[in-house]
Motif scaffolding. Structure first.
Motif, PDB file in Angstrom:
ATOM      1  N   MET A   1      32.214  23.686  59.172  1.00 58.85           N
ATOM      2  CA  MET A   1      32.482  25.005  58.652  1.00 58.85           C
ATOM      3  C   MET A   1      33.114  25.902  59.720  1.00 58.85           C
ATOM      4  N   THR A   2      33.074  25.524  60.992  1.00 60.56           N
ATOM      5  CA  THR A   2      33.702  26.318  62.027  1.00 60.56           C
ATOM      6  C   THR A   2      35.193  26.035  62.021  1.00 60.56           C
ATOM      7  N   PRO A   3      36.042  27.035  61.826  1.00 64.30           N
ATOM      8  CA  PRO A   3      37.472  26.775  61.691  1.00 64.30           C
ATOM      9  C   PRO A   3      38.113  26.423  63.025  1.00 64.30           C
ATOM     10  N   PRO A   4      39.146  25.566  62.990  1.00 62.13           N
ATOM     11  CA  PRO A   4      39.897  25.330  64.214  1.00 62.13           C
ATOM     12  C   PRO A   4      40.689  26.585  64.569  1.00 62.13           C
ATOM     13  N   ARG A   5      40.853  26.821  65.862  1.00 61.33           N
ATOM     14  CA  ARG A   5      41.585  28.008  66.282  1.00 61.33           C
ATOM     15  C   ARG A   5      43.061  27.688  66.416  1.00 61.33           C
ATOM     16  N   THR A  15      43.087  42.783  69.675  1.00 59.16           N
ATOM     17  CA  THR A  15      42.888  41.351  69.524  1.00 59.16           C
ATOM     18  C   THR A  15      42.337  41.061  68.137  1.00 59.16           C
ATOM     19  N   PRO A  16      43.015  40.184  67.368  1.00 61.52           N
ATOM     20  CA  PRO A  16      42.493  39.857  66.041  1.00 61.52           C
ATOM     21  C   PRO A  16      41.159  39.107  66.159  1.00 61.52           C
ATOM     22  N   VAL A  17      40.213  39.469  65.339  1.00 54.46           N
ATOM     23  CA  VAL A  17      38.900  38.831  65.349  1.00 54.46           C
ATOM     24  C   VAL A  17      38.616  38.318  63.946  1.00 54.46           C
ATOM     25  N   VAL A  18      38.250  37.050  63.860  1.00 56.50           N
ATOM     26  CA  VAL A  18      37.876  36.454  62.581  1.00 56.50           C
ATOM     27  C   VAL A  18      36.401  36.096  62.673  1.00 56.50           C
ATOM     28  N   ARG A  19      35.614  36.671  61.808  1.00 51.11           N
ATOM     29  CA  ARG A  19      34.188  36.384  61.807  1.00 51.11           C
ATOM     30  C   ARG A  19      33.934  35.181  60.908  1.00 51.11           C
ATOM     31  N   VAL A  20      33.138  34.261  61.419  1.00 49.32           N
ATOM     32  CA  VAL A  20      32.783  33.068  60.642  1.00 49.32           C
ATOM     33  C   VAL A  20      31.275  32.932  60.634  1.00 49.32           C
ATOM     34  N   ARG A  21      30.805  32.177  59.679  1.00 43.28           N
ATOM     35  CA  ARG A  21      29.379  31.904  59.603  1.00 43.28           C
ATOM     36  C   ARG A  21      28.980  31.058  60.799  1.00 43.28           C
ATOM     37  N   GLY A  22      27.735  31.136  61.168  1.00 45.26           N
ATOM     38  CA  GLY A  22      27.237  30.338  62.286  1.00 45.26           C
ATOM     39  C   GLY A  22      27.298  28.850  61.973  1.00 45.26           C
ATOM     40  N   ALA A 138      38.753  31.094  57.707  1.00 50.08           N
ATOM     41  CA  ALA A 138      37.297  31.230  57.715  1.00 50.08           C
ATOM     42  C   ALA A 138      36.799  30.794  56.348  1.00 50.08           C
ATOM     43  N   PHE A 139      36.179  29.642  56.287  1.00 49.31           N
ATOM     44  CA  PHE A 139      35.745  29.092  55.007  1.00 49.31           C
ATOM     45  C   PHE A 139      34.495  29.808  54.527  1.00 49.31           C
ATOM     46  N   THR A 140      34.505  30.181  53.266  1.00 47.53           N
ATOM     47  CA  THR A 140      33.386  30.934  52.710  1.00 47.53           C
ATOM     48  C   THR A 140      32.209  30.034  52.348  1.00 47.53           C
ATOM     49  N   ASP A 141      32.505  28.794  51.931  1.00 49.81           N
ATOM     50  CA  ASP A 141      31.443  27.858  51.568  1.00 49.81           C
ATOM     51  C   ASP A 141      31.999  26.437  51.589  1.00 49.81           C
ATOM     52  N   ASP A 142      31.142  25.472  51.290  1.00 52.23           N
ATOM     53  CA  ASP A 142      31.552  24.064  51.303  1.00 52.23           C
ATOM     54  C   ASP A 142      32.702  23.782  50.343  1.00 52.23           C
ATOM     55  N   GLU A 143      32.652  24.380  49.171  1.00 47.94           N
ATOM     56  CA  GLU A 143      33.684  24.127  48.162  1.00 47.94           C
ATOM     57  C   GLU A 143      35.047  24.627  48.630  1.00 47.94           C
ATOM     58  N   HIS A 144      35.071  25.770  49.308  1.00 46.02           N
ATOM     59  CA  HIS A 144      36.326  26.306  49.841  1.00 46.02           C
ATOM     60  C   HIS A 144      36.909  25.338  50.861  1.00 46.02           C
TER      61      HIS A 144
END
Length: 185
Positions: A1-5, A15-22, A138-144
């Motif tokens: 679930m952690t996106p590649p940068r 600086t652009p900041v993308v928040r992702v789930r832990g 930034a994926f919201t859930d598994d299905e995304h």
């Protein structure tokens, strides 16, 4: 679930900041094969797997039997013998996989040296995915995540020139089989 940068643009000084789930215990694995045959369209055969294990229980990667099943599926789809060129992943070198290959004459396995990742066309597929649909998402859930993965892999499947480019990127080339001529008597 952690996106590649990947690189992106932003306003100067911001600086652009993308928040992702832990990080979580959920994990995806994908096995893929680039299939080449002289005179035919290149193909990509893949199998994604969602692992829903709890911490400390079960396997969170593909087993050698999963790779065997993928190779069998490819053999059925392609209706041809398979020469499998693999890196040195431990499940690729498992005793069960070696025994299976020895028992089936349609399967030949060639191991790449451990220092030769650049000779594996599938690494090009992963690069296309990371730089394309998975980049800066930034994926919201598994299905995304699943939809994005399948859409990206399907896009590559429908573009044989991309699959050919992955082979070209390795510096390897297909050698066509010699043609035999028949004399009519």
């Amino acid at each position: 679930m952690t996106p590649p940068r990947a690189r992106t643009w932003g306003r100067r000084g911001h600086t652009p900041v993308v928040r992702v789930r832990g990080r979580s215990w959920r994990r995806w694995s994908i096995a893929a094969m680039c299939c080449y045959k002289p005179g035919e369209t290149s193909r990509l055969i893949y199998r994604p797997r969602r692992h829903r294990k709890h911490r400390g229980k079960g396997r969170d990667t593909f087993a050698w039997s999963d790779y065997r099943d993928l190779v069998v599926r490819a053999h059925i789809q392609l209706q041809a013998p398979i020469v499998l060129i693999w890196d040195n992943l431990n499940t690729h070198r498992a005793a069960g996989m070696r025994e299976y290959a020895a028992a089936h004459d349609w399967l030949t396995i060639v191991q790449l040296p451990s220092y030769a990742l650049d000779l594996n066309p599938v690494e090009g597929i992963w690069s296309l995915l990371r730089r394309g649909p998975l980049a800066n998402t930034a994926f919201t859930d598994d299905e995304h995540l699943e939809r994005t993965l399948r859409r990206g892999l399907r896009h590559i499947q429908l573009r044989p020139d991309l699959i050919d480019g992955c082979l070209t990127g390795t510096g390897l080339a297909l050698t066509p089989l010699p043609t035999t001529t028949r004399r009519d008597q």
